[in-house]
Design a protein around this motif. Sequence first.
Motif, PDB file in Angstrom:
ATOM      1  N   PRO A  71     101.229 -11.388  18.972  1.00  0.00           N
ATOM      2  CA  PRO A  71     102.464 -11.321  18.958  1.00  0.00           C
ATOM      3  C   PRO A  71     102.697 -12.312  20.212  1.00  0.00           C
ATOM      4  N   PRO A  72     103.791 -13.349  19.807  1.00  0.00           N
ATOM      5  CA  PRO A  72     104.187 -13.761  18.809  1.00  0.00           C
ATOM      6  C   PRO A  72     103.329 -15.052  17.991  1.00  0.00           C
ATOM      7  N   PHE A  73     103.102 -13.987  16.221  1.00  0.00           N
ATOM      8  CA  PHE A  73     102.754 -15.326  15.836  1.00  0.00           C
ATOM      9  C   PHE A  73     102.956 -16.189  15.909  1.00  0.00           C
ATOM     10  N   ARG A  74     102.805 -17.881  15.729  1.00  0.00           N
ATOM     11  CA  ARG A  74     102.733 -18.523  15.061  1.00  0.00           C
ATOM     12  C   ARG A  74     101.907 -19.317  14.058  1.00  0.00           C
ATOM     13  N   PRO A  91     108.578 -17.875  17.595  1.00  0.00           N
ATOM     14  CA  PRO A  91     107.145 -16.754  17.501  1.00  0.00           C
ATOM     15  C   PRO A  91     107.164 -16.470  16.275  1.00  0.00           C
ATOM     16  N   LEU A  92     107.084 -15.491  15.706  1.00  0.00           N
ATOM     17  CA  LEU A  92     107.432 -14.283  14.763  1.00  0.00           C
ATOM     18  C   LEU A  92     106.249 -12.512  15.664  1.00  0.00           C
ATOM     19  N   GLN A  93     106.292 -11.834  15.392  1.00  0.00           N
ATOM     20  CA  GLN A  93     106.443 -10.579  15.470  1.00  0.00           C
ATOM     21  C   GLN A  93     105.156 -10.021  14.826  1.00  0.00           C
ATOM     22  N   ASP A  94     105.497 -10.575  13.197  1.00  0.00           N
ATOM     23  CA  ASP A  94     104.355 -10.031  11.952  1.00  0.00           C
ATOM     24  C   ASP A  94     103.963 -11.873  12.024  1.00  0.00           C
ATOM     25  N   GLY A  95     102.548 -11.290  11.306  1.00  0.00           N
ATOM     26  CA  GLY A  95     101.603 -12.357  10.908  1.00  0.00           C
ATOM     27  C   GLY A  95     100.824 -12.057  10.160  1.00  0.00           C
ATOM     28  N   LYS A  96     100.492 -11.588   9.910  1.00  0.00           N
ATOM     29  CA  LYS A  96      98.585 -11.001   9.228  1.00  0.00           C
ATOM     30  C   LYS A  96      98.838 -11.852   7.700  1.00  0.00           C
ATOM     31  N   SER A  97     100.084 -12.850   7.267  1.00  0.00           N
ATOM     32  CA  SER A  97      99.446 -13.585   6.107  1.00  0.00           C
ATOM     33  C   SER A  97     100.185 -14.942   6.402  1.00  0.00           C
ATOM     34  N   LEU A  98      99.677 -15.866   5.342  1.00  0.00           N
ATOM     35  CA  LEU A  98     100.574 -17.492   5.423  1.00  0.00           C
ATOM     36  C   LEU A  98     100.131 -17.609   4.420  1.00  0.00           C
TER      37      LEU A  98
END
Length: 125
Positions: A71-74, A91-98
Amino acid sequence: MATFSSDGHRLAITYGDRVELRDGSTGQCLPGPPPLHCPVTASEVPAGCLVVAAFRRDGRVLAYSDILQTPPFRAWLWDLDGRRLSATSPPLQDGKSLAFAGDSILIGGNPILGNDASHLSKTIV
């Protein structure tokens, strides 16, 4: 991993730190987004990337990101018609999917891009 655009005209294949675009009928390589910068360990050894990609329903925009990034996920948006990066997510704290849901992009289940893209940072390439 590989994913077709909804009309089948384009294919996105992810390899480690990059996305390769191909014509869905001929297999011909198409201009695609630049590779991502993979994270490195404290000793400067590449830690690796795991790129994921999703097409918008009209097949004209490709979202892609590294799900191994800390993190941060982009996520980045590649304009297939203009052959350029068109936007970067906040920027995001959670980003394991798109994924795309209509005209919105979902990152880790959070809606990011809808009709109002004013919260995105524009990238000039």
